[in-house]
Design a protein around this motif. Structure first.
Motif, PDB file in Angstrom:
ATOM      1  N   GLN A 100       1.871   0.121  17.364  1.00 35.52           N
ATOM      2  CA  GLN A 100       1.217   0.929  18.397  1.00 35.52           C
ATOM      3  C   GLN A 100      -0.306   0.855  18.314  1.00 35.52           C
ATOM      4  OE1 GLN A 100       2.454   5.023  18.295  1.00 35.52           O
ATOM      5  NE2 GLN A 100       1.254   5.613  20.091  1.00 35.52           N
ATOM      6  N   TYR A 101      -0.814   0.910  17.090  1.00 42.29           N
ATOM      7  CA  TYR A 101      -2.271   1.026  16.932  1.00 42.29           C
ATOM      8  C   TYR A 101      -2.945  -0.247  16.414  1.00 42.29           C
ATOM      9  CZ  TYR A 101      -1.348   6.044  17.319  1.00 42.29           C
ATOM     10  OH  TYR A 101      -0.952   7.282  17.758  1.00 42.29           O
ATOM     11  N   GLY A 102      -2.144  -1.204  15.922  1.00 39.05           N
ATOM     12  CA  GLY A 102      -2.775  -2.341  15.239  1.00 39.05           C
ATOM     13  C   GLY A 102      -2.428  -3.709  15.779  1.00 39.05           C
ATOM     14  N   LEU A 103      -1.993  -3.788  17.037  1.00 41.84           N
ATOM     15  CA  LEU A 103      -1.624  -5.096  17.589  1.00 41.84           C
ATOM     16  C   LEU A 103      -2.792  -6.078  17.597  1.00 41.84           C
ATOM     17  CD1 LEU A 103       0.832  -4.715  20.612  1.00 41.84           C
ATOM     18  CD2 LEU A 103       0.981  -6.343  18.739  1.00 41.84           C
ATOM     19  N   ASP A 104      -3.990  -5.564  17.656  1.00 43.22           N
ATOM     20  CA  ASP A 104      -5.146  -6.468  17.616  1.00 43.22           C
ATOM     21  C   ASP A 104      -5.218  -7.221  16.287  1.00 43.22           C
ATOM     22  OD1 ASP A 104      -5.976  -5.773  20.126  1.00 43.22           O
ATOM     23  OD2 ASP A 104      -7.475  -4.314  19.450  1.00 43.22           O
ATOM     24  N   TYR A 105      -4.596  -6.658  15.252  1.00 44.03           N
ATOM     25  CA  TYR A 105      -4.742  -7.213  13.910  1.00 44.03           C
ATOM     26  C   TYR A 105      -3.488  -7.927  13.407  1.00 44.03           C
ATOM     27  CZ  TYR A 105      -8.952  -4.331  13.459  1.00 44.03           C
ATOM     28  OH  TYR A 105     -10.193  -3.774  13.607  1.00 44.03           O
ATOM     29  N   HIS A 163      -2.892   4.209  10.460  1.00 47.36           N
ATOM     30  CA  HIS A 163      -3.627   3.061  11.003  1.00 47.36           C
ATOM     31  C   HIS A 163      -5.127   3.168  10.749  1.00 47.36           C
ATOM     32  CE1 HIS A 163      -3.857   6.110  14.194  1.00 47.36           C
ATOM     33  NE2 HIS A 163      -4.976   5.525  14.563  1.00 47.36           N
ATOM     34  N   ASN A 164      -5.649   4.380  10.658  1.00 48.35           N
ATOM     35  CA  ASN A 164      -7.091   4.520  10.395  1.00 48.35           C
ATOM     36  C   ASN A 164      -7.457   3.867   9.066  1.00 48.35           C
ATOM     37  OD1 ASN A 164      -7.713   6.126  12.730  1.00 48.35           O
ATOM     38  ND2 ASN A 164      -6.677   7.842  11.706  1.00 48.35           N
ATOM     39  N   PRO A 221       0.842  -1.204   0.000  1.00 53.04           N
ATOM     40  CA  PRO A 221       0.000   0.000   0.000  1.00 53.04           C
ATOM     41  C   PRO A 221       0.874   1.249   0.000  1.00 53.04           C
ATOM     42  CG  PRO A 221       0.256  -0.804   2.236  1.00 53.04           C
ATOM     43  CD  PRO A 221       1.177  -1.637   1.369  1.00 53.04           C
ATOM     44  N   THR A 222       0.279   2.384   0.241  1.00 51.97           N
ATOM     45  CA  THR A 222       1.047   3.627   0.383  1.00 51.97           C
ATOM     46  C   THR A 222       0.393   4.492   1.436  1.00 51.97           C
ATOM     47  OG1 THR A 222       1.903   5.595  -0.726  1.00 51.97           O
ATOM     48  CG2 THR A 222      -0.238   4.768  -1.493  1.00 51.97           C
ATOM     49  N   TYR A 223       1.241   5.218   2.166  1.00 46.70           N
ATOM     50  CA  TYR A 223       0.716   6.209   3.109  1.00 46.70           C
ATOM     51  C   TYR A 223       0.576   7.568   2.442  1.00 46.70           C
ATOM     52  CZ  TYR A 223       5.740   7.104   3.498  1.00 46.70           C
ATOM     53  OH  TYR A 223       7.066   7.356   3.216  1.00 46.70           O
ATOM     54  N   ASN A 224       1.006   7.683   1.160  1.00 47.01           N
ATOM     55  CA  ASN A 224       0.789   8.942   0.437  1.00 47.01           C
ATOM     56  C   ASN A 224      -0.688   9.300   0.525  1.00 47.01           C
ATOM     57  OD1 ASN A 224       3.440   9.344  -0.376  1.00 47.01           O
ATOM     58  ND2 ASN A 224       3.204   8.026  -2.168  1.00 47.01           N
TER      59      ASN A 224
END
Length: 652
Positions: A237-242, A186-187, A160-163
């Motif tokens: 930090q934000y996605g350990l659940d996944y 992460h959103n 993917p890209t964060y752009n």
């Protein structure tokens, strides 16, 4: 909170492996590979078992793996909808974005696959790592062949890209902006991208509900290089659940590490694994080293090198910098560690590699070979694009036989093919044919320096050295006519010859040549060359560059003072400037050159002679601009006269 029983095994404790799923054969192989195996097993789920095989040293990608595989995977474009990064929560500005998805050879929608999300670094996008369906990168070949050889289990890779909106150009080229975008990413990742991917392709997620995505996290990983590593830590930090696996590679910046680590509070330390990799010559090394030290002090991380029940590993590759070669090798090792095909045998790997070796042995380029194929040929790795002008507006033709360069004449297709096959054979035999002249840090600060380097045409060990600079009107580098042919002929005569690829522009070109001279002096012993009484050669704009650097010295173009060249060999440039500092000069030009007047060159040579500087000129009736070696013309053989001129001035 799941209760976990951790069965950790250091390889030498082979008796304990009898009850494990790891076979005796794979144990033997792992031992030979100097590998640490970490295994964790859930009490509540007998099927939930994670084997991580961490190499004690980062392994080199086999050269053959850069070849096109006989079992190629497929690249697909996945379009999905998300929202602008900074206003994501308001969901007021929808965005349509693209991810490149790798599907393994024989992908079957009825089979479940592990999935790895792979983020690019700065100055990149979703195509940086694996390319596009129309133009796959050579790293895709590595993945294809590693899977075919049984080193990596078939898996799905998502690039993917964060752009974000790219309204001001490529977002990832702006460091501050990229840092913020990776923090926001992460959103999009959790809410939009993962459901889009795993709603289409077959993974271990039963559905795209949050419950099913989080329950399948043990089959999902996230990794990235450079700024992609920043995104990886943000995902931790934000996605350990996944996600269960994390592969941050060469993260060259500070982060709020303790806050990121504390995100793991809700988890058993054995319920995630982080593999950190970098190189000793990478500017990110100090950052990664400091972070690894902090991890060892943290209650959330256990180093596999200190305790058998570890959940993180830190590996440093000796001599590696911050570049694509390092990124490819780290990803290859990371995927093998997370999803290595442990029950496969070395025989299968050897079978695939032998097959690839046999195939390339018979492959020879000819005039019908596509230029694009040459650029992407596995042995030319990431410098194949520099064989031809990086700006495609300055050349025409799709094949080697059709190649034409702006402002050049008499291009010999047979010579073009000979040059490419020579470089191919050298590269395939293990010779280094290309050298960077700038460090990774310098290229990051000035991306235009990525389009520089030296192609090495090997002569006799310890022989004298020539550096050749092609022309191109300071708009591009016409190496295939103006420097590669000269370098090849010089190497045939035993001289070590380097063709410079530089940044177009008078000042930048001189700076690049000065750097090349510095690089060759500093590395002469390692390269097996003699830089005493070296020669500078140039055509057209390149002739001006070698004259300026030869006359004013490297110290005038950003480097310290290095010895002046023994001679300058210049072709078809209308330079009239004379300072009296010029080295002995040999020149040649045609009378029908409408760009460089032969009279101007003749006048300059006469002025040099009057100053007592040895100088000589060859004027060829009827020849136009850019004749190169002049094969099949009245100029054919001029290079022999130039070499004799050089040899007259070799003193040592």
């Amino acid at each position: 909170m799941r209760k976990m029983v951790i069965i950790e095994v250091v390889l030498i404790m082979s008796l304990l492996l009898a009850a494990c799923s790891i076979t005796d054969k794979s144990l033997s192989e792992a031992t030979k590979e100097n590998t640490v195996i970490r295994e964790s097993q859930s009490i509540n789920s007998q099927k939930a078992k994670q084997n991580v095989m961490i190499p004690k040293q980062i392994e080199k990608i086999p050269d053959e793996y850069f070849k096109t595989s006989k079992q190629p995977g497929t690249l697909a474009e996945l379009y999905y909808y998300t929202y602008e990064s900074f206003s994501y929560y308001r969901k007021s500005k929808p965005l349509k974005k693209r991810a490149i998805v790798y599907l393994p050879y024989g992908y079957n929608k009825n089979q479940k696959y592990n999935v790895f999300y792979l983020m690019h670094g700065g100055w990149g996008n979703e195509t940086t790592m694996l390319g596009t369906p129309e133009h796959p990168s050579i790293f895709k070949n590595v993945i294809d062949n590693a899977i075919a050889a049984g080193e990596i289990k078939p898996l799905i890779i998502v690039c993917p890209t964060y752009n974000n909106t790219n309204e001001n150009g490529l977002d990832s080229s702006n460091f501050s902006l990229a840092m913020q975008l990776t923090k926001n990413y992460h959103n999009e990742l959790l809410n939009d991208l993962i459901p889009a991917v795993e709603g289409v392709y077959s993974t271990y997620a039963v559905s795209t509900s949050k419950k099913d995505l989080t329950s399948s996290r043990e089959h999902r990983g996230f990794g990235g290089f450079s700024m992609g590593a920043v995104a990886t830590w943000r995902t931790f930090q934000y996605g350990l659940d996944y996600f269960y696996y994390f592969l941050p590679m060469s993260c060259g910046t500070t982060l709020d590490d303790e806050n990121i680590f504390s995100a793991a509070k809700r988890y058993n330390p054995h319920d995630y694994f982080v593999f950190v990799i970098t190189g000793t010559n990478d500017f990110a090394y100090s950052y990664d080293k400091a972070r690894a030290d902090l991890m060892r002090k943290s209650p959330y991380f256990i180093d596999v090198d200190n305790r058998a029940d570890g959940n993180f590993a830190f590996r440093v590759k000796q001599g590696y910098s911050h570049d694509m070669q390092a990124a490819m090798e780290y990803i290859y090792n990371g995927l093998k560690a997370f999803w290595g095909a442990q029950d496969e045998t070395k025989n299968k790997q050897q079978e695939v590699r032998s097959s690839l070796m046999i195939e390339h042995h018979y492959k020879v380029f000819d005039t019908n070979t596509k230029i694009e194929e040459v650029m992407q040929y596995w042995a030319f790795k990431d410098f194949g694009r520099l064989l031809f002008p990086t700006n495609k507006n300055y050349y025409r033709g799709d094949t080697l036989g059709d190649l034409s360069l702006m402002w050049y004449t008499n291009i010999n297709p047979k010579k073009t093919v000979e040059i490419i096959n020579y470089l191919k054979e050298q590269a395939e035999s293990g010779e280094t044919i290309f050298y960077d002249i700038y460090t990774s840090e310098e290229k990051i600060k000035d991306p235009s320096k990525k389009d520089t380097g030296l192609f090495f045409f090997h002569g006799k060990k310890g022989a004298k050295t020539a550096i050749i600079v092609a022309g191109g009107g300071f708009a591009y580098v016409g190496a295939m006519q103006d420097s590669f042919p000269h370098a090849l002929e010089l190497s045939k005569k035993g001289y070590n010859a380097f063709a410079l690829i530089y940044r177009p522009g008078p000042q930048s070109a001189c700076e690049d040549l000065a750097r090349a001279i510095a690089f060759l002096h500093e590395n002469a012993d390692k390269l097996g060359i003699d830089m005493r009484d070296y020669s500078l050669w140039g055509g057209s704009a390149g002739a001006r560059v070698v004259t300026w650097v030869g006359s004013y010295g490297t110290e005038s173009f950003g480097e310290k003072r290095y010895p002046r060249p023994a001679v300058v060999i210049m072709q078809y440039t209308g330079l009239s400037e004379v300072t009296g500092k010029e080295p002995p000069t040999f020149a040649c030009v045609g009378t029908n050159d409408w760009i460089a007047s032969y009279k101007t060159m003749e006048d300059r040579i006469n002025k040099l002679k009057k100053m007592g500087i040895d100088a000589e000129i060859k004027i060829f009736p009827g020849l136009p601009h850019g004749f190169g070696l002049g094969e099949g013309t009245v100029a054919e053989g001029w290079i022999n006269d130039a070499i004799k001129f050089w040899e007259r001035h070799i003193k040592k």
